[in-house]
Structure formats: structure tokens, C-alpha cells
Scaffold this motif. Structure first.
Motif, PDB file in Angstrom:
ATOM      1  N   CYS A 154      83.414  11.464  26.095  1.00  0.00           N
ATOM      2  CA  CYS A 154      82.755  12.763  25.883  1.00  0.00           C
ATOM      3  C   CYS A 154      83.752  13.790  25.346  1.00  0.00           C
ATOM      4  O   CYS A 154      84.763  14.085  25.983  1.00  0.00           O
ATOM      5  CB  CYS A 154      82.127  13.269  27.177  1.00  0.00           C
ATOM      6  N   HIS A 155      83.403  14.359  24.196  1.00  0.00           N
ATOM      7  CA  HIS A 155      84.331  15.269  23.511  1.00  0.00           C
ATOM      8  C   HIS A 155      84.667  16.514  24.322  1.00  0.00           C
ATOM      9  O   HIS A 155      85.689  17.145  24.093  1.00  0.00           O
ATOM     10  CB  HIS A 155      83.735  15.692  22.154  1.00  0.00           C
ATOM     11  N   PHE A 167      83.958  20.626  34.187  1.00  0.00           N
ATOM     12  CA  PHE A 167      83.012  19.649  33.641  1.00  0.00           C
ATOM     13  C   PHE A 167      83.180  18.314  34.359  1.00  0.00           C
ATOM     14  O   PHE A 167      84.264  17.731  34.370  1.00  0.00           O
ATOM     15  CB  PHE A 167      83.294  19.467  32.142  1.00  0.00           C
ATOM     16  N   PRO A 170      79.537  13.014  31.956  1.00  0.00           N
ATOM     17  CA  PRO A 170      78.202  12.420  32.035  1.00  0.00           C
ATOM     18  C   PRO A 170      77.980  11.560  33.273  1.00  0.00           C
ATOM     19  O   PRO A 170      76.892  11.564  33.852  1.00  0.00           O
ATOM     20  CB  PRO A 170      78.099  11.582  30.754  1.00  0.00           C
ATOM     21  N   CYS A 202      77.399  20.159  27.734  1.00  0.00           N
ATOM     22  CA  CYS A 202      76.879  18.961  27.054  1.00  0.00           C
ATOM     23  C   CYS A 202      75.964  19.397  25.922  1.00  0.00           C
ATOM     24  O   CYS A 202      74.965  20.061  26.144  1.00  0.00           O
ATOM     25  CB  CYS A 202      76.112  18.087  28.046  1.00  0.00           C
ATOM     26  N   ASN A 203      76.321  19.028  24.698  1.00  0.00           N
ATOM     27  CA  ASN A 203      75.451  19.362  23.575  1.00  0.00           C
ATOM     28  C   ASN A 203      74.799  18.106  22.997  1.00  0.00           C
ATOM     29  O   ASN A 203      74.558  17.988  21.809  1.00  0.00           O
ATOM     30  CB  ASN A 203      76.196  20.165  22.500  1.00  0.00           C
ATOM     31  N   ILE A 204      74.552  17.152  23.893  1.00  0.00           N
ATOM     32  CA  ILE A 204      73.690  15.997  23.613  1.00  0.00           C
ATOM     33  C   ILE A 204      74.195  15.158  22.439  1.00  0.00           C
ATOM     34  O   ILE A 204      73.412  14.706  21.607  1.00  0.00           O
ATOM     35  CB  ILE A 204      72.221  16.454  23.423  1.00  0.00           C
ATOM     36  N   THR A 205      75.480  14.933  22.354  1.00  0.00           N
ATOM     37  CA  THR A 205      75.981  14.090  21.267  1.00  0.00           C
ATOM     38  C   THR A 205      75.668  12.605  21.503  1.00  0.00           C
ATOM     39  O   THR A 205      75.728  11.802  20.583  1.00  0.00           O
ATOM     40  CB  THR A 205      77.509  14.235  21.108  1.00  0.00           C
ATOM     41  N   LYS A 206      75.362  12.252  22.734  1.00  0.00           N
ATOM     42  CA  LYS A 206      74.954  10.887  23.111  1.00  0.00           C
ATOM     43  C   LYS A 206      76.054   9.837  22.987  1.00  0.00           C
ATOM     44  O   LYS A 206      75.773   8.638  23.047  1.00  0.00           O
ATOM     45  CB  LYS A 206      73.718  10.438  22.312  1.00  0.00           C
ATOM     46  N   CYS A 207      77.297  10.244  22.799  1.00  0.00           N
ATOM     47  CA  CYS A 207      78.388   9.264  22.736  1.00  0.00           C
ATOM     48  C   CYS A 207      78.482   8.505  24.055  1.00  0.00           C
ATOM     49  O   CYS A 207      78.818   7.319  24.083  1.00  0.00           O
ATOM     50  CB  CYS A 207      79.716   9.952  22.454  1.00  0.00           C
ATOM     51  N   CYS A 208      78.185   9.205  25.161  1.00  0.00           N
ATOM     52  CA  CYS A 208      78.247   8.555  26.481  1.00  0.00           C
ATOM     53  C   CYS A 208      77.265   7.391  26.539  1.00  0.00           C
ATOM     54  O   CYS A 208      77.611   6.293  26.971  1.00  0.00           O
ATOM     55  CB  CYS A 208      77.960   9.574  27.586  1.00  0.00           C
ATOM     56  N   THR A 219      71.884  10.104  28.457  1.00  0.00           N
ATOM     57  CA  THR A 219      71.468  11.381  27.862  1.00  0.00           C
ATOM     58  C   THR A 219      69.957  11.587  27.997  1.00  0.00           C
ATOM     59  O   THR A 219      69.511  12.625  28.502  1.00  0.00           O
ATOM     60  CB  THR A 219      71.859  11.437  26.375  1.00  0.00           C
ATOM     61  N   LEU A 223      70.601  13.491  31.530  1.00  0.00           N
ATOM     62  CA  LEU A 223      71.137  14.802  31.146  1.00  0.00           C
ATOM     63  C   LEU A 223      70.062  15.725  30.573  1.00  0.00           C
ATOM     64  O   LEU A 223      69.980  16.898  30.957  1.00  0.00           O
ATOM     65  CB  LEU A 223      72.285  14.624  30.142  1.00  0.00           C
TER      66      LEU A 223
HETATM   67 FE1  F3S Z   1      79.130  14.437  26.336  1.00  0.00          FE
HETATM   68 FE2  F3S Z   1      77.154  12.680  26.625  1.00  0.00          FE
HETATM   69 FE3  F3S Z   1      76.641  15.240  26.488  1.00  0.00          FE
HETATM   70  S1  F3S Z   1      78.976  12.454  25.391  1.00  0.00           S
HETATM   71  S2  F3S Z   1      78.191  16.013  25.133  1.00  0.00           S
HETATM   72  S3  F3S Z   1      77.797  14.261  28.067  1.00  0.00           S
HETATM   73  S4  F3S Z   1      75.414  13.606  25.663  1.00  0.00           S
END
Ligand code: F3S
Ligand code: SF4
Ligand code: FES
Length: 248
Positions: A154-155, A167, A170, A202-208, A219, A223
Motif C-alpha cells: 500500500c502506497h 495508518f 489494509p 485509502c484512495n482505493i488503488t486496490k494494490c492490496c 477493497t 474497505l
Molecule cells: Fe492501500 Fe488498498 Fe487502499 S492498497 S490505498 S489500502 S485499496
């Protein structure tokens, strides 16, 4: 059939280190962890690599393979071409202890900050009744093997050490969501998620979700629903007023 693979492995400790090149034998059906063990046995006896179950169930062997978080014991060598150099590095978000082993205590600290399941006081053991849909939701989240690859990728914390105190990542926002959606949990977890554990980061990048070896839809199923629950609480004036009056 055997062949020789080119491995580039991070070696070092105490914040210092470098990538070192090795040529290691690979046999049919092997995974990356097998090859690292052969490397230990034949050329680098002091190579530190953590593992336990070799079955994708303990989460210990999380590492980065060609820059992506992966379980060493579940990454088949057959997914790479024989002439490819395979780069193996420790998880980047956590401090390196030695070589491929990172200090993941950040995650245990976050886990300790989340109040445990809190059922109503008047419900006795054996009296709880749950809808199958509620059971299924919890079951998905409880497949987690705590590899911490979702937190690693997660970035919000991968590139920003300064965000770590604010933080939970996830994995633990999912835990809060699981408990908040549990029909028998009476603890109020919405403000905790938003104000203490940084759900808003969390801006929902879905990398997790992409890296989860258990294919948990972190996500979509944890989330985003948790964000909706927080928004319902905070931005619906009647809900907000009710929460203020009844919490007194
Ligand atoms: Fe991080 Fe997952 Fe949100 S990678 S920005 S917790 S969707
Ligand atoms: Fe690993 Fe998935 Fe659990 Fe995250 S949610 S710690 S990626 S098993
Ligand atoms: Fe247990 Fe890889 S050794 S998940």
C-alpha cells in the motif's frame, strides 16, 4: 529436467546492503523458496530467509520477487523463463533485519490497538444466532494468513514512513470492518477506523487486493463498505444527531 537459474538476491543488514548475483540449480516442480534453500545449502550458508509451512499458509516467506510482493513457497519457477534473472528482495515497507528477513512488528503493534470482538453482555455462550451471509463475510476475511503483503504494497506507507503512526494498513482496516459488520459486535468502530487508523488515507488503488495470496477482496468487501458506513454516520444529519444523543 534441471537447469541453472540466475538469481539476484538482496544481501545486507542494519540498513546497508547490495544485490548479489548467483547461479543456482533448479529442478522440475520447484518454487522460489526451494531455490533459495539450495543457495543457502551450497553457496550462501548465512543467507537469512524466513519460512515455516512451505504450503502458503503461515505467511512467513513473504518477499518481493521481481519487484512484486509474493510468497516464496507459492511462486513456481516455471512462471519464469530459464534465461531470466530473478531478483529477490525483502519487503520494502518494513525494516530489514538481515537479507530477506524484515521486522514486521509494525503490524503486531497495529493489531494490538484494535479492541477485540465485543458481544452484548446479556448474550450467553451458545445463544448467538447468525445469518449465513454474515458467517460467509467473516469467513472470507478470516482466510488471512498475515503475510502482510497487502500492508507492504500500500502506497500510503510504502513510500511514506511518516504515515505509519496514522495508518493501520489494509490488513487491519479489514479487521475493523469485519468486526464493525459483525451482527453481535457492540463496539463503535467507525470513528476508530477514520480518526485513529487512517481509513481516509485509502484512495482505493486496490494494490492490496491484487497481491493477497488468499484472494480476499479486501477493497471491495471490507474497505469500501467500511468507508460507506463511516460516511453514513458522519454525513447523514439524523444519524449524526442520533449518535450524539444516544452516546451520552
Ligand atoms: Fe492501500 Fe488498498 Fe487502499 S492498497 S490505498 S489500502 S485499496
Ligand atoms: Fe496477506 Fe491477504 Fe492477509 Fe493481507 S489480507 S495479510 S495480503 S493474506
Ligand atoms: Fe508458509 Fe510460505 S512458508 S506461506
Amino acid at each position: 529436467m534441471s537447469y541453472k537459474a540466475k538469481f539476484r538476491v538482496w544481501r545486507g543488514e542494519g540498513g546497508e546492503g547490495r544485490l548479489e548475483d548467483y547461479t543456482v540449480e533448479v529442478n522440475e516442480g520447484e518454487v522460489v523458496l526451494d531455490v533459495l534453500h539450495r543457495l543457502q545449502a551450497t553457496q550462501a550458508p548465512d543467507l537469512a530467509v524466513r519460512w515455516n509451512c512451505k504450503a502458503g499458509k503461515c505467511g512467513s516467506c513473504a518477499m518481493e520477487i521481481n519487484g512484486k510482493p509474493r510468497l516464496g513457497c507459492m511462486t513456481r519457477m516455471s512462471t519464469f523463463s530459464e534465461d531470466e534473472t530473478i531478483t529477490v528482495t525483502p519487503m520494502r515497507t518494513f525494516p530489514v533485519i538481515k537479507d530477506l528477513v524484515t521486522d514486521v512488528s509494525f503490524n503486531y503493534e497495529k493489531a494490538r490497538q484494535i479492541p477485540s470482538f465485543t458481544p452484548p453482555k446479556d448474550v450467553k455462550p451458545g445463544e448467538m444466532r447468525m445469518q449465513q451471509v454474515d458467517v460467509d463475510r467473516s469467513q472470507e476475511f478470516r482466510k488471512c494468513i498475515e503475510c502482510f503483503m497487502c500492508n507492504n504494497v500500500c502506497h500510503v506507507i510504502r513510500d511514506h514512513e511518516e504515515n505509519k503512526p496514522h495508518f493501520a494498513g489494509p490488513r487491519f482496516l479489514m479487521r475493523i470492518a469485519e468486526l464493525d459488520m459483525h451482527p453481535y459486535d457492540v463496539e463503535d468502530r467507525k470513528d476508530l477506523a477514520q480518526d485513529v487508523h487512517g481509513l481516509g488515507f485509502c484512495n482505493i488503488t486496490k494494490c492490496c487486493t491484487e497481491v493477497c495470496p488468499e484472494h480476499i477482496k479486501i477493497t471491495d468487501n471490507a474497505l469500501i463498505p467500511m468507508k460507506e458506513r463511516v460516511v453514513d454516520r458522519r454525513y447523514d444529519p439524523l444519524v449524526w444527531l442520533g449518535s450524539k444523543i444516544f452516546r451520552r
